[in-house]
Motif scaffolding. Structure first.
Motif, PDB file in Angstrom:
ATOM      1  N   HIS A   1      76.129  -8.460 -42.547  1.00 28.71           N
ATOM      2  CA  HIS A   1      77.417  -8.430 -41.244  1.00 28.71           C
ATOM      3  C   HIS A   1      76.959  -6.884 -40.395  1.00 28.71           C
ATOM      4  CE1 HIS A   1      81.182  -8.829 -38.657  1.00 28.71           C
ATOM      5  NE2 HIS A   1      79.780  -9.031 -38.054  1.00 28.71           N
TER       6      HIS A   1
ATOM      7  N   ARG B   1      73.748 -11.571 -39.453  1.00 27.83           N
ATOM      8  CA  ARG B   1      74.983 -11.103 -38.308  1.00 27.83           C
ATOM      9  C   ARG B   1      74.660  -9.480 -37.875  1.00 27.83           C
ATOM     10  NH1 ARG B   1      81.235 -12.412 -38.003  1.00 27.83           N
ATOM     11  NH2 ARG B   1      82.004 -11.151 -36.189  1.00 27.83           N
TER      12      ARG B   1
ATOM     13  N   HIS C   1      72.753 -12.906 -34.290  1.00 31.37           N
ATOM     14  CA  HIS C   1      72.527 -14.111 -35.818  1.00 31.37           C
ATOM     15  C   HIS C   1      71.470 -14.471 -35.960  1.00 31.37           C
ATOM     16  CE1 HIS C   1      75.869 -15.741 -38.239  1.00 31.37           C
ATOM     17  NE2 HIS C   1      74.642 -15.908 -39.380  1.00 31.37           N
TER      18      HIS C   1
END
Lengths: 319, 319
Positions: B138, B46, B55
């Motif tokens: 992330h 992500r 994503h």
């Protein structure tokens, strides 16, 4: 012949110890105190010292310099960060002819005193002592205690040499148990002490570490040595060549010291002003005038001013 | 014509962002991850970016370099403090002819890669981006994103110039939305970036302050400028003269940046090894060899090693 009279400006780690020892020896001593005045008037001055503890119950205390009697010698034991007060503090105890012994850290710190009383009445001294004020009127003397002092002359003049008054004051201090020595070249003595003060005061704040933690680390020791080399080179350029073994002796000496927080680190931790101009700014200026810059000392000076500003900001914000 | 294949070694702030952008654009991308491998396999990668969030759900993830296919270009996005792993990590993805693009901070950091795959297969690049890994798989990309890259040659050789492969890789990166630029003199680009990295990475740790706090203080700004002058002089002595306005541009640029913790400060705060050799040690050595010492940079290097040692000691003591 009456004994010499002493005024002591400042009752901290230094003035409390030396003034107390002089009073204990029977000299006529007058203390100018601020926050501790009332306490010492009531409870006296207590000194815990490795040379012997003592407690003076009857101390001449003043909180107003103008109320003090004119004394033969005024020992100036304030931090240099308070030197803006000297025009108010010195005229009372020095009268029209008294001598001032400036026991402050740094270089050319006598100039502020000379501007008030005249250069001919000023002596300066370097103190080598580990001593703290641990409470109102309560001094704890941990280690050492030597004073090396001599007559002040402006940097542009030759060393002032020694004279009868300097020798006679040394005799008085020694008679009170103080490890006092004279020097015929105050500037050389001051530069010699700066070889310790600049790296250890400065780096103990910049790196948030005690002297022994610094000495235990190879990179810090390398940096300390490099800073000392800059100071020694600047001293030589200012006409005060230091002995070839001065750096090694200073390092060895520090390794043998008790773990100790430098005065600058204590000031910083307590949120007080650090003596940045006296200990770093004045030497940097003198070195520059002599054509020998001290890049690492300059960097330390800038780092410390940044840290001082951050502290001042935090304190004024109340956090 | 098939699209170029990419291996990405390291899925942090940098590898995650650029590798993710390449995969999004349809390139064949293979990630070598450590702690995040399982998470990214299950949940994908992500990226929150000012250029557009995305994503990736289907990511080629490896936790063993030898299991990777040989790729046309291997993007090395590990910290230099992990370069001792390169002999194990590079042979798999580079195969017998693949090129390595070294996106690491510092000077001459390509030498470790060249020692493994041979100098002729190595490119190096400087990244100008504010990006952080905020959780497993992330990435949060805050600002900037420029890469300036070129062919590596040892310092003793003339600038490598540009060539068709470098231009073609730049075209690929640009087609993925990456702000990629080529340089015909990688060393000059690296020295130019060090003019920011050395003062801001170093002083943000040594003075425990963010870039904007440093820029708000006149003493810190003076020190930053002095450090930049040392780096610019060393760069020139190494045959890479920087533009006359480089210092002012770098200062102005930093004033306009979002408040940002340098990568070195993030590493230090997290108790990780700082990239002291790549960012300070190698430039100091290069400057010394060129006969131009950098006393303030050396001091910073020694201070940072002291702080690193204190952190390591605290962590190993478990406190």
């Amino acid at each position: 012949m009456t004994k010499r009279s002493f005024a002591v400006i400042g009752g901290g780690a230094l003035g409390g110890l030396y003034g107390g020892m002089l009073a204990r020896a029977g000299f006529d001593v007058h203390f100018l105190l601020r926050s501790d005045a009332q306490h010492v008037r009531q409870h006296g001055l207590r000194v815990d010292s490795k040379l012997g503890d003592f407690h003076l119950h009857d101390v001449n205390v003043y909180d107003d310099a103008d109320a003090m009697p004119a004394c033969d010698v005024t020992i100036l034991a304030l931090k240099t960060t308070n030197n803006d007060l000297l025009p108010r503090l010195l005229p009372g105890p020095t009268g029209t002819g008294g001598t001032v012994l400036v026991l402050q850290n740094g270089l050319n710190v006598e100039a502020d005193t000379a501007a008030v009383v005249g250069g001919g009445r000023v002596l300066g001294g370097c103190c080598f002592l580990c001593s703290n004020k641990v409470g109102p009127g309560h001094i704890r003397h941990l280690d050492y205690g030597r004073i090396v002092f001599g007559r002040y002359s402006p940097a542009s003049e030759p060393p002032a040499g020694c004279d009868a008054e300097v020798e006679s004051i040394a005799t008085d201090l020694q008679s009170a148990g103080i490890d006092a020595h004279t020097t015929d070249d105050l500037w050389k003595a001051r530069w010699r002490k700066l070889m310790w003060n600049i790296p250890f005061n400065g780096l103990s704040v910049a790196l948030d570490a005690s002297t022994n933690t610094l000495m235990d680390d190879p990179h810090a020791t390398e940096l300390i040595t490099a800073v000392m080399q800059e100071v020694a080179a600047a001293s030589a350029a200012c006409g005060r060549e230091q002995p070839a073994d001065a750096i090694n002796k200073t390092l060895d000496h520090t390794r043998q010291m008790v773990p100790y927080d430098s005065s600058m680190r204590l000031d910083y931790k307590a949120g007080r002003a650090m003596e940045l101009e006296a200990i770093l700014g004045n030497p940097i200026q003198a070195a520059r005038q002599a054509g020998v810059p001290m890049p690492k000392v300059e960097m330390l000076y800038q780092q410390l001013w940044f840290l001082q500003a951050q502290t001042d900001r935090r304190l004024s914000a109340g956090c």
